[in-house]
Design a protein around this motif. Structure first.
Motif, PDB file in Angstrom:
ATOM      1  N   GLY A  83     -12.645   4.289 -40.579  1.00 48.99           N
ATOM      2  CA  GLY A  83     -11.558   3.725 -39.771  1.00 48.99           C
ATOM      3  C   GLY A  83     -10.624   4.788 -39.241  1.00 48.99           C
ATOM      4  N   ILE A  84     -11.210   5.849 -38.683  1.00 54.43           N
ATOM      5  CA  ILE A  84     -10.392   6.943 -38.158  1.00 54.43           C
ATOM      6  C   ILE A  84     -10.578   7.060 -36.650  1.00 54.43           C
ATOM      7  CG2 ILE A  84     -10.358   8.375 -40.231  1.00 54.43           C
ATOM      8  CD1 ILE A  84     -12.661   9.918 -38.478  1.00 54.43           C
ATOM      9  N   GLY A  85      -9.578   7.635 -36.000  1.00 48.89           N
ATOM     10  CA  GLY A  85      -9.693   8.033 -34.602  1.00 48.89           C
ATOM     11  C   GLY A  85      -9.577   9.538 -34.540  1.00 48.89           C
ATOM     12  N   LEU A  86     -10.458  10.164 -33.754  1.00 52.87           N
ATOM     13  CA  LEU A  86     -10.501  11.632 -33.694  1.00 52.87           C
ATOM     14  C   LEU A  86     -10.254  12.104 -32.271  1.00 52.87           C
ATOM     15  CD1 LEU A  86     -13.673  12.769 -35.690  1.00 52.87           C
ATOM     16  CD2 LEU A  86     -11.429  13.843 -35.846  1.00 52.87           C
ATOM     17  N   VAL A  87      -9.430  13.135 -32.127  1.00 51.04           N
ATOM     18  CA  VAL A  87      -9.218  13.750 -30.810  1.00 51.04           C
ATOM     19  C   VAL A  87      -9.373  15.255 -30.961  1.00 51.04           C
ATOM     20  CG1 VAL A  87      -7.586  14.110 -28.917  1.00 51.04           C
ATOM     21  CG2 VAL A  87      -7.608  11.927 -30.127  1.00 51.04           C
ATOM     22  N   PHE A  88     -10.161  15.840 -30.068  1.00 44.71           N
ATOM     23  CA  PHE A  88     -10.417  17.282 -30.141  1.00 44.71           C
ATOM     24  C   PHE A  88      -9.727  18.015 -28.994  1.00 44.71           C
ATOM     25  CE2 PHE A  88     -14.063  15.175 -32.079  1.00 44.71           C
ATOM     26  CZ  PHE A  88     -14.082  15.792 -33.317  1.00 44.71           C
ATOM     27  N   GLN A 101     -14.565   2.666 -19.007  1.00 47.27           N
ATOM     28  CA  GLN A 101     -15.796   2.689 -19.808  1.00 47.27           C
ATOM     29  C   GLN A 101     -15.687   3.688 -20.964  1.00 47.27           C
ATOM     30  OE1 GLN A 101     -18.254   3.594 -16.451  1.00 47.27           O
ATOM     31  NE2 GLN A 101     -19.048   1.497 -16.281  1.00 47.27           N
ATOM     32  N   ASN A 102     -15.013   4.814 -20.707  1.00 44.78           N
ATOM     33  CA  ASN A 102     -14.827   5.798 -21.768  1.00 44.78           C
ATOM     34  C   ASN A 102     -14.028   5.223 -22.932  1.00 44.78           C
ATOM     35  OD1 ASN A 102     -15.623   8.824 -21.670  1.00 44.78           O
ATOM     36  ND2 ASN A 102     -15.256   8.307 -19.526  1.00 44.78           N
ATOM     37  N   ILE A 103     -12.928   4.555 -22.583  1.00 44.54           N
ATOM     38  CA  ILE A 103     -12.064   4.024 -23.647  1.00 44.54           C
ATOM     39  C   ILE A 103     -12.770   2.893 -24.398  1.00 44.54           C
ATOM     40  CG2 ILE A 103      -9.846   2.909 -24.155  1.00 44.54           C
ATOM     41  CD1 ILE A 103      -8.720   4.257 -21.647  1.00 44.54           C
ATOM     42  N   LEU A 159      -7.740   5.488 -30.176  1.00 45.48           N
ATOM     43  CA  LEU A 159      -6.874   4.419 -30.687  1.00 45.48           C
ATOM     44  C   LEU A 159      -7.457   3.023 -30.515  1.00 45.48           C
ATOM     45  CD1 LEU A 159      -3.417   5.668 -29.332  1.00 45.48           C
ATOM     46  CD2 LEU A 159      -4.133   5.592 -31.725  1.00 45.48           C
ATOM     47  N   VAL A 160      -8.483   2.898 -29.658  1.00 45.49           N
ATOM     48  CA  VAL A 160      -8.899   1.567 -29.234  1.00 45.49           C
ATOM     49  C   VAL A 160      -9.449   0.723 -30.382  1.00 45.49           C
ATOM     50  CG1 VAL A 160     -11.277   2.095 -28.516  1.00 45.49           C
ATOM     51  CG2 VAL A 160      -9.953   0.382 -27.267  1.00 45.49           C
ATOM     52  N   LYS A 161     -10.013   1.386 -31.390  1.00 41.79           N
ATOM     53  CA  LYS A 161     -10.527   0.629 -32.547  1.00 41.79           C
ATOM     54  C   LYS A 161      -9.434   0.335 -33.578  1.00 41.79           C
ATOM     55  CE  LYS A 161     -14.433   2.742 -33.946  1.00 41.79           C
ATOM     56  NZ  LYS A 161     -15.760   2.941 -34.554  1.00 41.79           N
ATOM     57  N   MET A 162      -8.173   0.681 -33.189  1.00 42.96           N
ATOM     58  CA  MET A 162      -7.045   0.527 -34.118  1.00 42.96           C
ATOM     59  C   MET A 162      -7.343   1.190 -35.453  1.00 42.96           C
ATOM     60  SD  MET A 162      -5.619  -3.205 -33.243  1.00 42.96           S
ATOM     61  CE  MET A 162      -5.035  -3.578 -31.611  1.00 42.96           C
ATOM     62  N   PRO A 163      -7.487   2.513 -35.421  1.00 44.69           N
ATOM     63  CA  PRO A 163      -7.857   3.211 -36.647  1.00 44.69           C
ATOM     64  C   PRO A 163      -6.738   3.178 -37.683  1.00 44.69           C
ATOM     65  CG  PRO A 163      -7.209   4.782 -34.960  1.00 44.69           C
ATOM     66  CD  PRO A 163      -7.232   3.430 -34.297  1.00 44.69           C
ATOM     67  N   GLU A 186       4.607  12.647 -25.886  1.00 46.14           N
ATOM     68  CA  GLU A 186       3.836  11.407 -25.787  1.00 46.14           C
ATOM     69  C   GLU A 186       3.162  11.070 -27.113  1.00 46.14           C
ATOM     70  OE1 GLU A 186       2.727   9.155 -22.962  1.00 46.14           O
ATOM     71  OE2 GLU A 186       4.844   9.706 -23.002  1.00 46.14           O
ATOM     72  N   ILE A 187       2.552  12.065 -27.704  1.00 46.57           N
ATOM     73  CA  ILE A 187       1.855  11.842 -28.977  1.00 46.57           C
ATOM     74  C   ILE A 187       2.849  11.369 -30.032  1.00 46.57           C
ATOM     75  CG2 ILE A 187       0.662  13.026 -30.879  1.00 46.57           C
ATOM     76  CD1 ILE A 187      -0.819  14.657 -28.759  1.00 46.57           C
ATOM     77  N   ARG A 188       4.021  11.967 -30.019  1.00 44.89           N
ATOM     78  CA  ARG A 188       5.055  11.568 -30.962  1.00 44.89           C
ATOM     79  C   ARG A 188       5.457  10.101 -30.737  1.00 44.89           C
ATOM     80  NH1 ARG A 188       6.349  11.593 -35.818  1.00 44.89           N
ATOM     81  NH2 ARG A 188       8.530  11.825 -36.352  1.00 44.89           N
ATOM     82  N   ARG A 189       5.658   9.768 -29.463  1.00 44.35           N
ATOM     83  CA  ARG A 189       6.060   8.394 -29.128  1.00 44.35           C
ATOM     84  C   ARG A 189       4.976   7.400 -29.564  1.00 44.35           C
ATOM     85  NH1 ARG A 189       4.514   4.994 -25.488  1.00 44.35           N
ATOM     86  NH2 ARG A 189       3.390   6.499 -24.224  1.00 44.35           N
ATOM     87  N   ILE A 190       3.722   7.713 -29.218  1.00 38.66           N
ATOM     88  CA  ILE A 190       2.614   6.813 -29.555  1.00 38.66           C
ATOM     89  C   ILE A 190       2.525   6.632 -31.068  1.00 38.66           C
ATOM     90  CG2 ILE A 190       0.092   6.604 -29.544  1.00 38.66           C
ATOM     91  CD1 ILE A 190       0.283   8.247 -26.827  1.00 38.66           C
ATOM     92  N   GLN A 191       2.678   7.753 -31.775  1.00 41.03           N
ATOM     93  CA  GLN A 191       2.594   7.681 -33.248  1.00 41.03           C
ATOM     94  C   GLN A 191       3.719   6.796 -33.797  1.00 41.03           C
ATOM     95  OE1 GLN A 191       4.516   9.106 -35.964  1.00 41.03           O
ATOM     96  NE2 GLN A 191       2.977   8.296 -37.397  1.00 41.03           N
ATOM     97  N   GLN A 192       4.910   6.946 -33.231  1.00 43.26           N
ATOM     98  CA  GLN A 192       6.038   6.164 -33.750  1.00 43.26           C
ATOM     99  C   GLN A 192       5.890   4.687 -33.390  1.00 43.26           C
ATOM    100  OE1 GLN A 192       9.485   8.487 -32.541  1.00 43.26           O
ATOM    101  NE2 GLN A 192       9.521   9.461 -34.545  1.00 43.26           N
ATOM    102  N   GLU A 193       5.298   4.412 -32.225  1.00 46.57           N
ATOM    103  CA  GLU A 193       5.081   3.012 -31.849  1.00 46.57           C
ATOM    104  C   GLU A 193       4.011   2.363 -32.701  1.00 46.57           C
ATOM    105  OE1 GLU A 193       6.059   3.459 -27.160  1.00 46.57           O
ATOM    106  OE2 GLU A 193       4.528   1.988 -27.676  1.00 46.57           O
ATOM    107  N   THR A 194       2.930   3.099 -32.947  1.00 43.73           N
ATOM    108  CA  THR A 194       1.799   2.505 -33.661  1.00 43.73           C
ATOM    109  C   THR A 194       1.926   2.635 -35.173  1.00 43.73           C
ATOM    110  OG1 THR A 194       0.575   4.577 -33.557  1.00 43.73           O
ATOM    111  CG2 THR A 194       0.169   2.990 -31.790  1.00 43.73           C
TER     112      THR A 194
END
Ligand code: ADP
Ligand code: MG
Length: 367
Positions: A83-88, A101-103, A159-163, A186-194
């Motif tokens: 249940g993880i999301g990975l970004v490289f 389609q990518n998302i 994020l789409v699988k709600m990890p 942005e990453i900070r905002r997204i993290q704080q929202e989710t």
């Protein structure tokens, strides 16, 4: 999701065929990542950051130690089931697919009871795209996007699988300076929202300091210090950490303690208690200098660099380990660089001393 790393170790066989010595990429890492926080994993290239992240993700199996997500031991669990999301760093988008389609791609592989209808997938995809603010770009191909937008797509896909856990490995390194700043906010905002527990790997101390709830500083596979960014900056455990955090970096000098006096070279800079006479390494933060005609630290001025509200005074000192000493002084002060000396007092909470051999911090009391 709380993540527990217990005695986590990873050894690789040496890449050098002539040597049998293994590389201990991560050495006995212990840490409990609190639920819902953003953790910055920080250190120079090769210190074991990615290896740690890949063990959390399941892409690499630890040589020893355990990983828990909440109370579940996931050490033996495959990446897909964690249940993880990975970004490289390189966004790794599918070039022939649209953004949409990518998302959506990770959702199409869901099986059994997780399987989704087309409408559900679309809704999730749009939600993730909105979160990273690319919902206007869903029909474009990756080649029609800027680097920053591509990285947002990659984040939306993660994020789409709600990890339960979001893992980011140097996600901003391919972006130019301005986009890097913007995307990290942005990453900070997204993290704080989710509120998704997030591990963010970077070699850039400023990046880690600016967005992390806590940072973990690593060197050669070994954790050096863990704490809130400001606490680690204000109270470094050793010389490596003191030098790694801060721009301009900390000024390092040869020094000594003698009869309760701390010397930088032969300048008696601070009366202290509780340290036996010995040679020490001294670190002074650039903001730790106070201009003072009578001050004990005597430097030879070279240049003044204007930085807006502040100026950076560049000078030399015989005991300095670096070619130049940098102090940050309020721009209201006038510094005459033609003078033989500029003299400073030192703020006692901005000066640290370290054991000359072990480079561990030596704590003192101000007299
Ligand atoms: P970082 O992400 O901090 O730059 P890594 O975790 O990639 O560092 O690597 C840590 C150490 O492990 C380095 O010395 C690296 O050369 C070594 N290493 C990483 N992966 C392998 C591998 N597959 N085989 C051998 N050594 C490796
Ligand atoms: Mg790496």
């Amino acid at each position: 999701m709380r993540i527990v790393l217990q005695n986590l170790t990873k050894a690789f066989p040496s890449r050098n065929k002539k040597s049998n010595e293994e590389v201990i990429a991560v050495n006995n890492f212990n840490f409990e990542i609190p639920d819902g926080k953003l953790i910055g994993l920080l250190g120079p290239s090769g210190c074991g950051k990615s290896t740690t992240l890949y063990m959390i993700s399941g892409l690499l199996k630890p040589t020893s130690g355990r990983i828990l997500f909440g109370d579940d031991d996931v050490t033996e669990l495959s990446t897909e089931n964690r249940g993880i999301g990975l970004v490289f760093q390189n966004y790794a988008l599918y070039p022939h697919m649209t953004v949409k389609q990518n998302i959506m791609f990770p959702l199409q592989n869901l099986k059994g009871q997780d399987k989704m209808t087309k409408e559900q997938m679309l809704e999730r995809t749009q939600g993730a795209a909105r979160l990273v603010q690319i919902d206007g770009l869903l029909d474009r191909k990756p080649s029609e996007l800027s680097g920053g937008q591509q990285q947002r797509v990659a984040i939306a896909r993660a994020l789409v699988k709600m990890p339960r856990v979001l893992l980011l490995d140097e996600p901003l390194s391919n972006l130019d300076a301005r986009l890097r700043l913007q995307t990290r906010e942005e990453i900070r905002r997204i993290q704080q929202e989710t509120k998704i527990t997030t591990v963010f790997v970077t070699h850039d101390q400023e990046e880690a300091m600016s967005i992390s709830d806590m940072i973990v500083v690593m060197k050669t596979g070994i954790v050096q210090q863990i704490g809130k960014p400001q606490d680690v900056y204000d109270d470094p455990a050793n010389l490596f950490v003191a030098k790694f955090l801060g721009t301009p970096p900390i000024n390092v000098f040869e020094g000594s303690v003698k009869n309760d006096m701390l010397y930088v070279g032969s300048d008696p800079v601070l009366a202290i208690k509780g340290v036996a006479d010995q040679a020490v390494t001294v670190g002074i933060r650039p903001e730790g200098f106070i201009l003072d005609e009578e001050g004990p630290l005597r430097c030879k001025p070279v240049n003044v660099e204007v930085m807006g509200r502040d100026v950076s005074v560049v000078s030399t000192h015989d005991a300095s380990s670096n070619p130049f000493v940098r102090s940050i002084i309020n721009a209201d002060n006038k510094i005459d660089v033609t003078r033989e000396y500029v003299r400073y007092g030192i703020k006692s909470h901005k000066i640290f001393i370290f054991n000359k051999e072990t480079e561990e911090r030596i704590y003192f009391e101000v007299k």
